[in-house]
Design a protein around this motif. Structure first.
Motif, short mmCIF file in Angstrom:
data_model
loop_
_atom_site.label_atom_id
_atom_site.label_comp_id
_atom_site.label_asym_id
_atom_site.label_seq_id
_atom_site.Cartn_x
_atom_site.Cartn_y
_atom_site.Cartn_z
N ARG A 259 -67.65 -56.00 94.95
CA ARG A 259 -67.24 -57.49 94.17
C ARG A 259 -66.47 -57.26 93.04
O ARG A 259 -65.82 -57.51 92.73
CB ARG A 259 -68.50 -58.91 94.56
N THR A 260 -68.01 -56.02 92.60
CA THR A 260 -67.14 -56.22 91.54
C THR A 260 -66.10 -55.25 90.95
O THR A 260 -65.23 -55.20 90.56
CB THR A 260 -68.29 -55.19 90.15
N GLU B 173 -75.51 -41.40 93.32
CA GLU B 173 -73.99 -41.69 92.80
C GLU B 173 -72.83 -42.22 93.44
O GLU B 173 -72.49 -41.47 93.76
CB GLU B 173 -73.75 -40.62 91.73
N ILE B 174 -72.51 -43.46 93.59
CA ILE B 174 -71.57 -44.49 94.66
C ILE B 174 -69.75 -44.07 94.67
O ILE B 174 -70.09 -45.15 93.01
CB ILE B 174 -72.23 -45.07 95.55
N THR B 175 -69.00 -43.74 94.25
CA THR B 175 -67.92 -44.03 93.87
C THR B 175 -67.29 -45.06 95.77
O THR B 175 -66.78 -44.20 95.90
CB THR B 175 -66.32 -42.71 93.29
N LEU B 176 -66.82 -45.68 94.70
CA LEU B 176 -65.97 -46.63 95.61
C LEU B 176 -64.29 -46.77 95.10
O LEU B 176 -64.28 -47.22 93.99
CB LEU B 176 -66.13 -47.98 95.54
N TYR B 177 -64.03 -47.42 96.50
CA TYR B 177 -61.94 -46.91 95.93
C TYR B 177 -61.52 -48.09 96.93
O TYR B 177 -62.08 -46.99 98.19
CB TYR B 177 -61.08 -45.50 96.24
N ARG C 83 -58.70 -50.19 91.96
CA ARG C 83 -60.25 -50.16 92.05
C ARG C 83 -61.30 -49.47 92.24
O ARG C 83 -61.09 -49.21 93.35
CB ARG C 83 -60.05 -51.39 92.66
N ARG C 84 -61.42 -48.45 91.27
CA ARG C 84 -62.70 -47.49 91.17
C ARG C 84 -63.89 -47.78 91.01
O ARG C 84 -62.92 -47.38 89.44
CB ARG C 84 -61.08 -45.55 91.39
N GLY C 85 -64.62 -47.86 91.35
CA GLY C 85 -65.56 -48.09 90.80
C GLY C 85 -67.46 -46.58 90.79
O GLY C 85 -66.86 -46.14 91.81
N VAL C 86 -67.55 -47.19 89.53
CA VAL C 86 -69.10 -45.72 89.86
C VAL C 86 -69.97 -46.48 89.67
O VAL C 86 -70.26 -47.56 88.70
CB VAL C 86 -68.29 -45.03 89.17
N LEU D 132 -68.20 -47.90 83.98
CA LEU D 132 -66.43 -47.99 84.18
C LEU D 132 -66.95 -49.88 83.71
O LEU D 132 -65.70 -49.67 83.44
CB LEU D 132 -66.32 -47.58 85.05
N TYR D 133 -68.29 -50.10 83.78
CA TYR D 133 -67.83 -51.55 83.26
C TYR D 133 -69.22 -51.57 82.12
O TYR D 133 -70.03 -52.35 82.57
CB TYR D 133 -68.16 -51.90 84.26
N LYS D 134 -68.18 -51.20 81.17
CA LYS D 134 -69.27 -51.52 79.95
C LYS D 134 -69.82 -52.97 79.63
O LYS D 134 -69.24 -54.41 80.18
CB LYS D 134 -68.86 -51.43 78.78
N GLY D 135 -71.23 -53.52 79.75
CA GLY D 135 -71.62 -54.57 79.83
C GLY D 135 -71.93 -55.60 80.83
O GLY D 135 -72.60 -56.70 80.68
#
Ligand code: SF4
Length: 293
Positions: free
Chosen positions: A13-14, A136-140, A271-274, A287-290
């Motif tokens: 979702r994030t 550690e998962i990177t989603l793209y 939209r690539r998150g870790v 990659l998403y501070k706070g």
């Protein structure tokens, strides 16, 4: 299993609704540099779009793509056996709850599965990390327009880097418009067509602004950056000086008789998150501070 699925679906979702910090910073920097009237207008709409998505908790683009997971899993991560199933269930859950657009079509049936799960999708690339107890998962989220640019070719080595640059520029000038510029350009160099293509996708996972540690690869990144900017495709293809978020080159050694090159792009809504999950299911989101899931 429930806790792991919940964590993963919240992570999906994030990634769908919030651009990562490096992409946001790069967009802000490019928008301050863009001088064309339409370019400035496009950036203004992009930031409205980004803020509305956050405010309403909806995806930042309607095309939430197909899900690709790049996973570094420790051999001592206690849930390693459950990870594959958890990713699939989390994908279905996120598709219903966020919601994500169902984008997975079985090619021989011409049928949309309706839940973003299908044959070999979500795509999962596994890397084993000996003795580690985390994953550690990177989603793209690979959107359709941005994936349309994708291309790869095996050149004879005599083509040299001149041939590589020509191929990349040909692909980008022909199809880059589909990738909703400013796009991130990933270039892979390797031995075979599929390894170069995969490396070009992995290049999109690197932080924006990062530089390849090999000085010659870094030089290729700089040359390509300048040449692609020179095309003046501009934001959303309406012309302007800002066309790329960055150029990342990844490579492997090659065969003496081949110089394979792959091209992938990531659009402005990259939209690539870790997420790094420890053995007690605590997590970090570098990659998403706070942000808390
Ligand atoms: S290229 Fe990116 S921003 Fe454009 S429609 Fe596709 S997913 Fe959305």
């Amino acid at each position: 299993m429930d806790a792991l699925v919940r964590l993963l679906s919240n992570f999906i979702r994030t990634v769908a609704i919030r651009l990562p910090d490096d992409v946001l910073s790069a967009l802000k920097e490019l928008s301050s540099k863009e001088s064309s009237y339409w370019g400035k207008a496009v950036y203004s709409l992009m930031f409205d779009n980004i803020n509305l998505a956050l405010e309403k908790g909806v995806p930042v683009c309607q095309d939430t793509g197909v899900l690709m997971f790049f996973i570094d899993v420790g051999t001592n991560f206690p849930y390693v056996n459950k990870l594959y199933d958890a990713l699939k269930v989390a994908t279905i859950k996120a598709t219903e709850e966020v919601p994500l657009r169902p984008n997975v079509v079985e090619p021989f049936d011409e049928k949309n599965t309706g839940n973003n799960v299908g044959t070999r999708l979500p795509w999962i690339e596994w890397n084993i990390v000996p003795e580690a107890d985390y994953v550690e998962i990177t989603l793209y989220l690979a959107g359709g327009g941005t994936s349309l640019t994708g291309n790869a070719k095996v050149l004879p080595p005599a083509s040299g880097f001149k041939g590589v640059i020509e191929f990349v520029l040909d692909v980008v000038s022909s199809y880059g418009l589909n990738a909703c510029p400013p796009f991130l350009l990933g270039v892979g160099i390797g031995a075979t067509v599929e390894t170069a293509a995969l490396l070009s996708k992995r290049a999109l996972l690197r932080p924006i602004g990062s530089i390849n540690p090999n000085p010659k690869a870094a030089s290729l990144e700089r040359i390509l950056y300048e040449k692609v900017c020179g095309l003046e495709i501009g934001p959303q293809g309406l012309g302007g000086s800002t066309t790329v978020l960055g150029v990342n080159v990844e490579y492997s050694a090659r065969h003496p008789a081949t110089l394979a090159v792959g091209v992938s792009t990531g659009c402005w809504a990259h939209r690539r998150g870790v997420i790094k999950i420890k053995s007690d299911l605590t997590y970090e989101l570098p990659l998403y501070k706070g942000v808390v899931l």
